[in-house]
Write a protein that holds these residues in place. Structure first.
Motif, PDB file in Angstrom:
ATOM      1  N   ARG A   1       4.747  48.328  21.557  1.00 53.06           N
ATOM      2  CA  ARG A   1       4.771  49.262  22.689  1.00 53.06           C
ATOM      3  C   ARG A   1       3.826  50.434  22.485  1.00 53.06           C
ATOM      4  O   ARG A   1       3.528  51.160  23.440  1.00 53.06           O
ATOM      5  CB  ARG A   1       6.203  49.783  22.895  1.00 53.06           C
ATOM      6  N   HIS A   2       3.366  50.615  21.262  1.00 52.87           N
ATOM      7  CA  HIS A   2       2.516  51.765  20.965  1.00 52.87           C
ATOM      8  C   HIS A   2       1.150  51.358  20.414  1.00 52.87           C
ATOM      9  O   HIS A   2       0.518  52.120  19.685  1.00 52.87           O
ATOM     10  CB  HIS A   2       3.225  52.697  19.980  1.00 52.87           C
ATOM     11  N   VAL A   3       0.711  50.145  20.736  1.00 55.56           N
ATOM     12  CA  VAL A   3      -0.621  49.681  20.317  1.00 55.56           C
ATOM     13  C   VAL A   3      -1.560  49.784  21.514  1.00 55.56           C
ATOM     14  O   VAL A   3      -1.337  49.152  22.552  1.00 55.56           O
ATOM     15  CB  VAL A   3      -0.577  48.229  19.803  1.00 55.56           C
ATOM     16  N   THR A   4      -2.598  50.574  21.384  1.00 58.22           N
ATOM     17  CA  THR A   4      -3.600  50.730  22.446  1.00 58.22           C
ATOM     18  C   THR A   4      -4.943  50.233  21.941  1.00 58.22           C
ATOM     19  O   THR A   4      -5.146  50.055  20.733  1.00 58.22           O
ATOM     20  CB  THR A   4      -3.736  52.207  22.853  1.00 58.22           C
ATOM     21  N   ALA A   5      -5.869  50.026  22.875  1.00 57.98           N
ATOM     22  CA  ALA A   5      -7.212  49.582  22.488  1.00 57.98           C
ATOM     23  C   ALA A   5      -7.873  50.614  21.586  1.00 57.98           C
ATOM     24  O   ALA A   5      -8.472  50.279  20.555  1.00 57.98           O
ATOM     25  CB  ALA A   5      -8.059  49.336  23.735  1.00 57.98           C
ATOM     26  N   GLU A   6      -7.768  51.881  21.952  1.00 61.49           N
ATOM     27  CA  GLU A   6      -8.379  52.941  21.145  1.00 61.49           C
ATOM     28  C   GLU A   6      -7.702  53.055  19.786  1.00 61.49           C
ATOM     29  O   GLU A   6      -8.369  53.200  18.749  1.00 61.49           O
ATOM     30  CB  GLU A   6      -8.271  54.277  21.889  1.00 61.49           C
TER      31      GLU A   6
ATOM     32  N   ALA B   1      -0.821  42.195  25.101  1.00 55.19           N
ATOM     33  CA  ALA B   1      -1.845  43.236  25.068  1.00 55.19           C
ATOM     34  C   ALA B   1      -2.049  43.761  23.653  1.00 55.19           C
ATOM     35  O   ALA B   1      -3.185  44.034  23.237  1.00 55.19           O
ATOM     36  CB  ALA B   1      -1.448  44.385  26.000  1.00 55.19           C
ATOM     37  N   SER B   2      -0.962  43.888  22.883  1.00 51.61           N
ATOM     38  CA  SER B   2      -1.099  44.390  21.513  1.00 51.61           C
ATOM     39  C   SER B   2      -1.911  43.418  20.653  1.00 51.61           C
ATOM     40  O   SER B   2      -2.756  43.836  19.856  1.00 51.61           O
ATOM     41  CB  SER B   2       0.275  44.654  20.890  1.00 51.61           C
TER      42      SER B   2
END
Length: 454
Positions: free
Chosen positions: A150-155, A194-195
């Motif tokens: 839930r806390h993995v973003t591309a950046e 997404a992650s």
């Protein structure tokens, strides 16, 4: 698919036994204040003198919210201020270790929690730089981190890759909406997908997926659905852990409706089904709860009898010293275990006074190392040559007579085979391996409560 696995009453009885997970031996309930900061400091100086590579574990005990099932040492942090203060103390603790260890070589780094990537980007980068300046990273060093999808973003994934992170473990647990609601962890499949994509796009291709069985409202159908959907994402490795319901240790687990928990029969069937699906998907069983692709380093380590088990699970890390950094972290050295203060305040006060934050531990004594080797062989290879292990430790195999005798019910059931000095688990390995190992545990029964074997 094979016919549904129906455990026998005798297997159910064995699987219900309360035994340790054996990520260490002696296990944590037998640690005591007899191991002090001075004791541990002396061990660290011996590590420095040996000149061998070490491993590092950094514990970040913060999450944005606490999941109902969680068994980790962590707390909720809605703001960054306490996390930044914690990171500042980590720098000071690293300095204390560096004073005693010198510029030792590091073969593995593992960030756990909690949610390690809750650290603000500048804090995380500063900590990695600090470690790199004080110690020598091996060129082939594994640098791993546990992540909440839930806390993995591309950046965020790009930042991790830029700092040398080359393996990530994603806590998927379950994809069923009802189960997620029951454990207070809502993360639909698109979030998990997404992650994976963010990490791979950043160049982090070694991705582990952690799943769980035995959660409230879980069924065989939800286990099958989650396993097959995550299998389609093609992780490098899987870990399948049984939920340990220990509300006497973790008060927030009281939020879970015990009536919704699967019983012993269902837990055994859920674990067996998950294993079957992953094996059919091309993964190789590693020990009692890990899976890896045939060409994975973990599979090769198992094939070559180089597999080990530590606080992070199964590993090919051969380092005999693991330094735990952060509140509650446990260190392992060739002379024993040392654990930091579990509360952030106590841990920080010790560091601010210039002392290692060690509050308890266990020095090896008697036949501890001998029995640790036997237990590790049983959990890594499902067999052990007691005479060979005894000879390696300068001991007599006769010391295991009573332990082997206690295995008689499992031998008579045809699950365990004893030939001469060799003990091998032949059937129901995943269900009974911890129970077999427990027969060689000289401390069992002297205190401490544990979770069920399955």
């Amino acid at each position: 698919m094979n016919a549904p696995f129906i455990p026998t009453p005798s297997l159910i009885d064995v699987a219900r036994r309360m035994v340790p997970r054996y990520t260490s031996y002696p296990t944590a309930p037998h640690f005591s204040p007899a191991v002090t900061a001075e004791t541990y400091g002396g061990w660290l100086e011996k590590v420095r003198d040996r000149g061998e590579a070490i491993s590092l574990y950094l514990h970040v005990p913060f999450c944005r919210t606490i999941c109902n099932y969680c068994g980790c040492t962590t707390k909720a942090a809605l703001r960054d201020d306490p996390v930044r203060a914690y990171a500042a103390s980590i720098h000071d603790e690293i300095a204390l270790f560096a004073e005693r260890l010198g510029p030792v070589e590091v073969s593995h780094i593992h960030w756990g929690g909690g949610t390690p990537n809750i650290l603000p980007p500048d804090c995380f980068e500063a900590l990695v730089r600090d470690l790199g300046n004080r110690f020598r990273f091996r060129p082939d060093m594994e640098h791993a981190i546990e992540l909440d999808p839930r806390h993995v973003t591309a950046e965020g994934a790009r930042r991790l890759a830029d700092l040398g992170i080359n393996r990530a473990s994603l806590g998927v647990q379950t994809l069923d909406a009802a189960v997620q609601k029951a454990i207070a962890r809502i993360q639909p499949l698109p979030v998990v997908e997404a992650s994976f994509a963010h990490l791979r796009n950043a160049g982090i291709t070694a991705i582990n997926a952690d799943l769980m069985y035995g959660l409230p409202l879980q069924t065989l159908d939800t286990i099958r659905d989650t396993a097959e959907r995550v299998l389609a994402l093609e992780p490098s490795r899987f870990a399948i852990f049984g939920y340990a319901h220990v509300p006497w240790m973790k008060a927030h687990q009281r939020l879970i409706d015990e009536a919704a928990l699967p019983d012993a029969v269902e837990r055994i069937r859920q674990a067996a089904l998950a294993r079957e699906i992953l094996e059919r998907g091309g993964y190789v069983e590693i020990g009692i709860d890990h899976f890896a692709l045939p060409d994975d380093a973990l599979t090769l380590a198992q094939d070559e009898r180089r597999l080990h088990r530590n606080f992070q699970g199964y590993t090919d890390d051969a380092a005999t010293t693991l330094i735990g950094i952060g509140a509650s972290s446990i260190s392992r050295t060739p002379w024993g275990f040392a654990q930091n203060a579990p509360d952030n305040h106590g841990w920080r006060r010790a560091i601010e006074s210039g002392r290692l934050p060690t509050v308890r531990g266990k020095a090896y004594e008697g036949d501890d190392l001998l029995r640790a080797a036997v237990i590790e062989d049983l959990l890594c290879a499902f067999e052990v040559d007691l005479a060979e292990v005894a000879a390696r430790h300068g001991a007599s195999v006769d010391g295991f007579e009573d332990d082997v005798r206690r295995l008689a019910p499992l031998v008579n059931a045809g699950w365990v085979e004893v030939r001469g000095s060799r003990v091998a688990i032949r059937r129901h390995r995943h269900e009974i391996a911890r129970v077999v190992a427990a027969e060689f545990d000289a401390y069992l029964g002297r205190g401490g409560r544990h979770s069920t074997a399955v």
